[in-house]
Design a protein around this motif. Structure first.
Motif, PDB file in Angstrom:
ATOM      1  N   GLY A 106       0.780  -1.197  -0.145  1.00 19.13           N
ATOM      2  CA  GLY A 106       0.012   0.022   0.071  1.00 19.13           C
ATOM      3  C   GLY A 106       0.794   1.213  -0.043  1.00 19.13           C
ATOM      4  N   ARG A 107       2.286   1.093   0.341  1.00 14.39           N
ATOM      5  CA  ARG A 107       2.898   2.313   0.266  1.00 14.39           C
ATOM      6  C   ARG A 107       3.564   2.568  -1.071  1.00 14.39           C
ATOM      7  N   ARG A 108       3.533   1.778  -1.899  1.00 12.31           N
ATOM      8  CA  ARG A 108       3.997   1.741  -3.432  1.00 12.31           C
ATOM      9  C   ARG A 108       3.321   3.223  -4.235  1.00 12.31           C
ATOM     10  N   ARG A 109       3.974   4.019  -4.675  1.00  9.77           N
ATOM     11  CA  ARG A 109       3.244   5.064  -5.568  1.00  9.77           C
ATOM     12  C   ARG A 109       3.726   5.246  -6.917  1.00  9.77           C
ATOM     13  N   LEU A 110       4.299   4.086  -7.578  1.00 12.63           N
ATOM     14  CA  LEU A 110       4.684   4.244  -8.982  1.00 12.63           C
ATOM     15  C   LEU A 110       3.344   4.395  -9.744  1.00 12.63           C
ATOM     16  N   ASP A 111       2.347   3.782  -9.694  1.00 13.50           N
ATOM     17  CA  ASP A 111       1.285   3.801 -10.341  1.00 13.50           C
ATOM     18  C   ASP A 111       0.418   5.163 -10.142  1.00 13.50           C
ATOM     19  N   LEU A 112       0.722   5.723  -9.163  1.00 13.82           N
ATOM     20  CA  LEU A 112       0.169   7.207  -8.761  1.00 13.82           C
ATOM     21  C   LEU A 112       0.808   8.130  -9.542  1.00 13.82           C
ATOM     22  N   ILE A 113       2.264   8.009  -9.623  1.00 13.24           N
ATOM     23  CA  ILE A 113       2.800   8.776 -10.553  1.00 13.24           C
ATOM     24  C   ILE A 113       2.663   8.781 -12.195  1.00 13.24           C
ATOM     25  N   ALA A 114       2.417   7.568 -12.296  1.00 14.52           N
ATOM     26  CA  ALA A 114       2.155   7.175 -13.802  1.00 14.52           C
ATOM     27  C   ALA A 114       0.822   8.139 -13.959  1.00 14.52           C
TER      28      ALA A 114
END
Length: 196
Positions: A75-83
């Protein structure tokens, strides 16, 4: 003159903060020198830097040993949000070198890199306010800067408590610090490449 116990950081996170303070300061200066909130075009460059760094660490979120140590790692992963933020601005994903890390990354090294990633999320409140000046926010263009549902402070404290609780040898402690320093250096390299 010998150092006393008072000279020693009380926690691993405090030690990492002290060890990386200079690198963190240099990175902040490099980013702000790029004037990322002067225009959406320049903000897009900051998004590219963020994307490249989070792509570097993407494999860490799938390491079972880390998931057992750190709460809500996935849940701490942000790669998709940045994309998604890049897509909001009509920007393509940046050309990316090979990621710096992979699924075989040692846990201590990974902890150092994740310390940097989580710390950047803690400081994102300032960036989110600056992005608002460009008409961007948590729903458009600046999703990756949004606070966690439980709030930035609690999100960080939960991470730090887990980080500090991991049992490590002195050699592994050094690996964590080296990982954090390498993470700051990698982001600075991305800043140099993207902002010129």
């Amino acid at each position: 003159m010998t150092s006393s116990a008072l000279d020693q950081p009380a926690t691993r996170a405090q030690g990492l903060k002290a060890v990386t303070a200079a690198a963190h300061g240099r990175l902040d200066q490099a980013i702000m020198a790029g004037q990322p909130f002067e225009s959406r075009e320049r903000y897009g460059r900051l998004l590219a830097v963020q994307y490249l760094f989070h792509r570097d660490i993407a494999a860490l979120y799938g390491i079972p040993a880390l998931a057992g140590l750190l709460p809500d790692l996935q849940g701490r992963r942000r790669l998709d949000l940045i994309a998604a933020d890049l897509a909001d601005l009509g920007l393509a994903l940046p050309d990316a070198p090979a990621p710096a890390l992979d699924a075989a990354t040692a846990v201590p090294t990974a902890l150092g890199w994740l310390y940097v990633a989580e710390g950047s999320n803690l400081g994102a409140a300032f960036l989110l306010k600056a992005a608002a000046g460009l008409g961007l926010g948590e729903e458009f263009g600046a999703r990756h800067l949004a606070a966690a549902p439980e709030g930035r402070g609690l999100h960080w404290k939960t991470f730090v408590a887990a980080l500090d609780a991991v049992a490590l040898s002195p050699a592994e402690e050094d690996e964590v610090a080296r990982g954090a320093e390498d993470a700051f250096a990698r982001v600075r390299a991305h800043v140099a490449d993207i902002f010129g």
